[in-house]
Motif scaffolding. Structure first.
Motif, short mmCIF file in Angstrom:
data_model
loop_
_atom_site.label_atom_id
_atom_site.label_comp_id
_atom_site.label_asym_id
_atom_site.label_seq_id
_atom_site.Cartn_x
_atom_site.Cartn_y
_atom_site.Cartn_z
N LYS A 1 6.58 -62.93 45.33
CA LYS A 1 6.83 -61.84 46.26
C LYS A 1 7.98 -60.94 45.81
O LYS A 1 8.24 -59.91 46.43
CB LYS A 1 7.15 -62.40 47.66
CG LYS A 1 5.97 -63.11 48.31
CD LYS A 1 4.81 -62.15 48.55
CE LYS A 1 3.66 -62.83 49.29
NZ LYS A 1 2.53 -61.89 49.54
N GLU A 2 8.66 -61.33 44.74
CA GLU A 2 9.75 -60.52 44.23
C GLU A 2 9.58 -60.28 42.73
O GLU A 2 9.06 -61.14 42.01
CB GLU A 2 11.11 -61.19 44.49
CG GLU A 2 11.54 -61.16 45.94
CD GLU A 2 12.99 -61.59 46.12
OE1 GLU A 2 13.59 -62.08 45.13
OE2 GLU A 2 13.52 -61.42 47.23
N LEU A 3 10.01 -59.10 42.31
CA LEU A 3 9.98 -58.73 40.90
C LEU A 3 11.34 -58.14 40.56
O LEU A 3 11.71 -57.08 41.08
CB LEU A 3 8.87 -57.71 40.64
CG LEU A 3 8.66 -57.25 39.20
CD1 LEU A 3 8.11 -58.40 38.35
CD2 LEU A 3 7.71 -56.06 39.14
N ALA A 4 12.11 -58.83 39.70
CA ALA A 4 13.48 -58.42 39.41
C ALA A 4 13.58 -57.82 38.01
O ALA A 4 13.11 -58.42 37.03
CB ALA A 4 14.42 -59.61 39.53
N PHE A 5 14.17 -56.63 37.93
CA PHE A 5 14.46 -55.99 36.65
C PHE A 5 15.96 -56.12 36.38
O PHE A 5 16.79 -55.62 37.15
CB PHE A 5 14.07 -54.51 36.69
CG PHE A 5 12.59 -54.25 36.70
CD1 PHE A 5 11.90 -53.95 35.53
CD2 PHE A 5 11.89 -54.28 37.89
CE1 PHE A 5 10.55 -53.70 35.54
CE2 PHE A 5 10.53 -54.02 37.92
CZ PHE A 5 9.85 -53.74 36.74
N ASP A 6 16.31 -56.79 35.28
CA ASP A 6 17.71 -57.00 34.93
C ASP A 6 18.16 -56.00 33.87
O ASP A 6 17.39 -55.60 32.99
CB ASP A 6 17.91 -58.43 34.40
CG ASP A 6 17.57 -59.48 35.46
OD1 ASP A 6 18.01 -59.31 36.61
OD2 ASP A 6 16.83 -60.43 35.13
#
Length: 233
Positions: free
Chosen positions: A177-182
């Motif tokens: 449910k989450e997509l993280a761009f670092d």
């Protein structure tokens, strides 16, 4: 006799035709004393022949109908040949875009200050990139390009702060449910402590609602900026 061109007086005059290869090189014609127009048997004969030729060559109604039919048949054949050509299929985005494909279209929502904002997503460059345009009500529009780098999903954020952070997804599983761009790096960022966006997390609530949480970094301190969106139908 009056001139057919200007209405002036025509007088009889004897002329010599050097191009006549018969024995009769002299002939009588009429010359207008006003405009100089000449009428003679040679000119009159040519005019009559041209008039008759024009009438003889003029197509009849049946011939005109036949010509129109021929043209229409030729056009119909061209249309048929063009329609028979297979249409090239639209390019499909790489499976690596799967987490973001559903975003294509227009969204509306609120920015961190509760002000209206719109977002628009579309695939560009032959479906090799996904372009996001965020349009806040009281600040300049910003563009983010999502693209692939091998197996990694990345973004380049063209920020109104006049720098361009690049971020990368390091971990994602289907169904998350989450997509993280670092943060990876940035152009036009002189010092890492200068103001810039350092991270963004997409939270997917359902197909018609999602949230972006951007981490604003300044002097080593990060502040979350939350944008909430719903699909425009």
């Amino acid at each position: 006799m009056n001139c057919h061109r200007c209405g002036g007086l025509m007088l009889a005059e004897q002329f010599d035709d050097p191009h006549d290869y018969t024995n009769e090189t002299e002939f009588v014609g009429w010359r207008c004393v006003n405009c100089g127009s000449i009428v003679d048997p040679v000119i009159t004969g040519r005019q009559r022949r041209q008039s008759n030729l024009s009438l003889d060559n003029h197509p009849t109604d049946k011939e005109e109908v036949a010509m129109v039919r021929t043209v229409l048949l030729a056009l119909s054949a061209c249309v048929f040949l063009l329609s028979a050509q297979p249409l090239s299929a639209a390019p499909q985005p790489d499976p690596g875009f799967a987490p973001l494909k559903f975003l294509v279209g227009k969204w509306r929502g609120t920015d961190p200050e509760g002000q209206p904002i719109t977002a628009f997503y579309r695939f560009t460059s032959g479906a090799t990139s996904l372009t996001e345009t965020l349009s806040p009500k009281k600040s300049p529009a910003m563009t983010t390009i999502y693209h692939l780098d091998g197996a990694y999903l990345m973004l380049t954020h063209y920020c109104s702060l006049n720098n361009q952070p690049r971020m990368r997804v390091n971990e994602y599983k289907e169904g998350d449910k989450e997509l993280a761009f670092d943060f990876l790096d940035a152009t036009n960022l002189k010092n890492p402590s200068d103001p810039h966006m350092h991270k963004v997390v997409f939270t997917f609530h359902d197909n018609d609602h999602y949230t972006q949480t951007w981490m604003f970094s300044k002097d080593g301190t990060e502040t979350p900026k939350v944008f909430k969106f719903e699909r425009v139908k």
